[in-house]
Design a protein around this motif. Structure first.
Motif, PDB file in Angstrom:
ATOM      1  N   UNK A 185       0.841  -1.200   0.000  1.00 51.99           N
ATOM      2  CA  UNK A 185       0.000   0.000   0.000  1.00 51.99           C
ATOM      3  C   UNK A 185       0.873   1.246   0.000  1.00 51.99           C
ATOM      4  N   UNK A 186       0.469   2.233  -0.807  1.00 54.11           N
ATOM      5  CA  UNK A 186       1.150   3.524  -0.883  1.00 54.11           C
ATOM      6  C   UNK A 186       0.403   4.519  -0.008  1.00 54.11           C
ATOM      7  N   UNK A 187       1.126   5.159   0.930  1.00 56.41           N
ATOM      8  CA  UNK A 187       0.493   6.112   1.847  1.00 56.41           C
ATOM      9  C   UNK A 187       0.854   7.558   1.541  1.00 56.41           C
ATOM     10  N   UNK A 188       1.414   7.779   0.354  1.00 54.04           N
ATOM     11  CA  UNK A 188       1.833   9.124  -0.030  1.00 54.04           C
ATOM     12  C   UNK A 188       3.305   9.359   0.197  1.00 54.04           C
ATOM     13  N   UNK A 189       3.941   8.463   0.962  1.00 57.78           N
ATOM     14  CA  UNK A 189       5.367   8.596   1.262  1.00 57.78           C
ATOM     15  C   UNK A 189       6.160   7.367   0.834  1.00 57.78           C
ATOM     16  N   UNK A 190       5.613   6.182   1.118  1.00 54.65           N
ATOM     17  CA  UNK A 190       6.332   4.949   0.801  1.00 54.65           C
ATOM     18  C   UNK A 190       5.349   3.809   0.592  1.00 54.65           C
ATOM     19  N   UNK A 191       5.836   2.716  -0.019  1.00 56.34           N
ATOM     20  CA  UNK A 191       5.068   1.493  -0.184  1.00 56.34           C
ATOM     21  C   UNK A 191       5.390   0.553   0.978  1.00 56.34           C
ATOM     22  N   UNK A 192       4.348  -0.014   1.583  1.00 56.25           N
ATOM     23  CA  UNK A 192       4.517  -0.914   2.722  1.00 56.25           C
ATOM     24  C   UNK A 192       3.714  -2.194   2.508  1.00 56.25           C
ATOM     25  N   UNK A 193       4.280  -3.324   2.937  1.00 55.07           N
ATOM     26  CA  UNK A 193       3.578  -4.596   2.843  1.00 55.07           C
ATOM     27  C   UNK A 193       2.413  -4.636   3.829  1.00 55.07           C
ATOM     28  N   UNK A 194       1.272  -5.127   3.349  1.00 54.25           N
ATOM     29  CA  UNK A 194       0.100  -5.347   4.199  1.00 54.25           C
ATOM     30  C   UNK A 194      -0.153  -6.855   4.239  1.00 54.25           C
TER      31      UNK A 194
END
Length: 434
Positions: free
Chosen positions: A118-127
């Motif tokens: 998921x992209x939160x506007x700053x980085x991509x993180x595993x969900x």
């Protein structure tokens, strides 16, 4: 609103001294003042003598045109650390600060595990998730996201393939039951959401009675997923729907894929179906001249008279795959000249997205040698022609492919896929155009 002729609002002008048969209009100074005041109150400008001054037309504001993004860059993307083979197969964005990408990471046994980022506007993180291979994603809101794909039961061999549907509720992914088309093998390849109570997914299933693989269409009505009957495909041996998209401003859809029909040996042919709000119908596309095989992988619609589909085809007497791009003009699907440059004729498009009539992008791969070594491919439609764009790749790449592309809600694009480094481990690949 009723249409009016120009004369409906034009002042009646009479010659000086002219009168009606029975009465004469006399404007006193008081009446003239009242008339001038009334015209002014209506927004009409008059001279001191009471003459109407023609209004100056207000210029029609031109629509704001978002400049096409020109620079693609590699964005750091996470990989599942437990396994070494990672790939992203689909991407969808709610806004420039909210996007999802899904795929899989492989185990040593050969099976796949859920991978979503998921992209939160700053980085991509595993969900974290709990399923297998995901190949389609559609986001409705931050708390309403659908992903589809397939799962394998009975590993190790022999195993059975089943459709996989997952839902994100803002807190966690959960598997949602999908209807069984009475087949030992079926899966979903694409998904599109019109609303929280109107979601569509497409794929294929093995029809045991007919001994053929046929398109699978499923619909979420807000309560459950149900199978929706598609058009009958006479004489088909193998077929699938790969992608589905909404026609903006309507509840209609386009879905594309491929079908193999006719006496054996037969060849794949482009398959296009349309949902008109009441039922699915088959739409026959035009094919490139001297084509033997064609397959469509991605589709996007800008309006009822403007849609694009991409894939690949093979010419007669050749084994070289070429990128296929087709356009819908409101009447017919027709092939469009694809970009060809030195060393990139063998190519394949797998996904297409658009942020405007003059800014459409398609992604896939091209081959740099006869061994099938591929590189990520990006092409752009500027309203006149398609051209190849430079595609950045991480250093040390031996193979790369872009599997999906989507607008990011701000006139820019996300593209996702996978690449192989010198270590021969597959890693996720995410590009952004800004």
């Amino acid at each position: 609103m009723f249409a009016s002729s120009p004369d409906d609002f034009s002042p009646v002008v009479r010659a000086h001294g002219a009168s009606s048969p029975r009465w004469r209009i006399v404007l006193t100074s008081v009446a003239l003042s009242i008339l001038v005041f009334a015209l002014g109150a209506c927004g009409v400008t008059t001279t001191p003598g009471g003459e109407v001054v023609p209004p100056v037309p207000t210029p029609t504001p031109k629509p704001t045109v978002v400049p096409a993004c020109t620079t693609w860059s590699v964005i750091p993307s996470p990989n599942a650390t437990k396994y070494q083979e990672n790939a992203l197969n689909a991407v969808n964005a709610l806004s420039s600060t909210s996007a999802w990408a899904v795929g899989s990471n492989s185990q040593e046994t050969g099976s796949s595990q859920h991978l979503s980022v998921r992209w939160d506007g700053t980085s991509w993180q595993i969900v974290p998730g709990q399923s297998e291979n995901l190949v389609g994603v559609a986001a409705i809101s931050a708390t309403d996201v659908w992903a589809v794909g397939s799962t394998h039961e009975g590993l190790p061999e022999p195993y059975q393939t089943r459709a996989l549907i997952e839902h994100w509720n803002g807190m966690a992914w959960s598997i949602v039951p999908s209807p069984n088309p009475d087949s030992q093998e079926y899966g979903l390849n694409g998904v599109v959401a019109l609303s929280a109570n109107d979601v569509w997914a497409v794929g294929s299933y093995l029809d045991l009675g007919a001994g053929a693989r046929l398109p699978l269409i499923e619909h979420w009505n807000g309560t459950a997923w149900i199978i929706v009957t598609g058009p009958h495909l006479q004489g088909v041996h193998d077929s699938a729907l790969q992608s589905v998209t909404r026609i903006p401003g309507t509840n209609e859809l386009w879905a594309v894929g491929y079908m193999m029909k006719g006496p054996l040996p037969a060849f794949d042919q482009a398959l296009i179906e349309r949902w008109n709000g009441h039922g699915w119908m088959l739409v026959t596309p035009a094919n490139p001249v001297n084509m033997t095989t064609s397959k469509l992988e991605g589709v996007v619609a800008l309006s009822a008279t403007d849609a694009w589909a991409v894939g690949s085809y093979v010419m007669a007497g050749s084994e070289v795959s070429r990128g296929l791009i087709e356009h819908w003009n409101g009447t017919v699907w027709q092939p469009v000249t694809t970009p060809q440059t030195a060393g990139i004729a063998p190519s394949q498009f797998v996904s297409v997205a658009a942020v405007g009539k003059r800014d459409v992008r398609a992604v896939g791969r091209y081959f740099v040698n006869s061994e099938g070594t591929g590189r990520a491919l990006i092409a752009q439609w500027n309203g006149t022609a398609w051209s190849v764009q430079a595609s950045p790749t991480p250093s040390g790449v031996t193979y790369s492919i872009l599997m999906a592309i989507a607008g990011d809600g701000a006139g820019h694009y996300w593209a996702v896929g996978t690449f192989t480094s010198a270590s021969r481990h597959q890693q996720t690949l995410i590009l952004h155009c800004s």
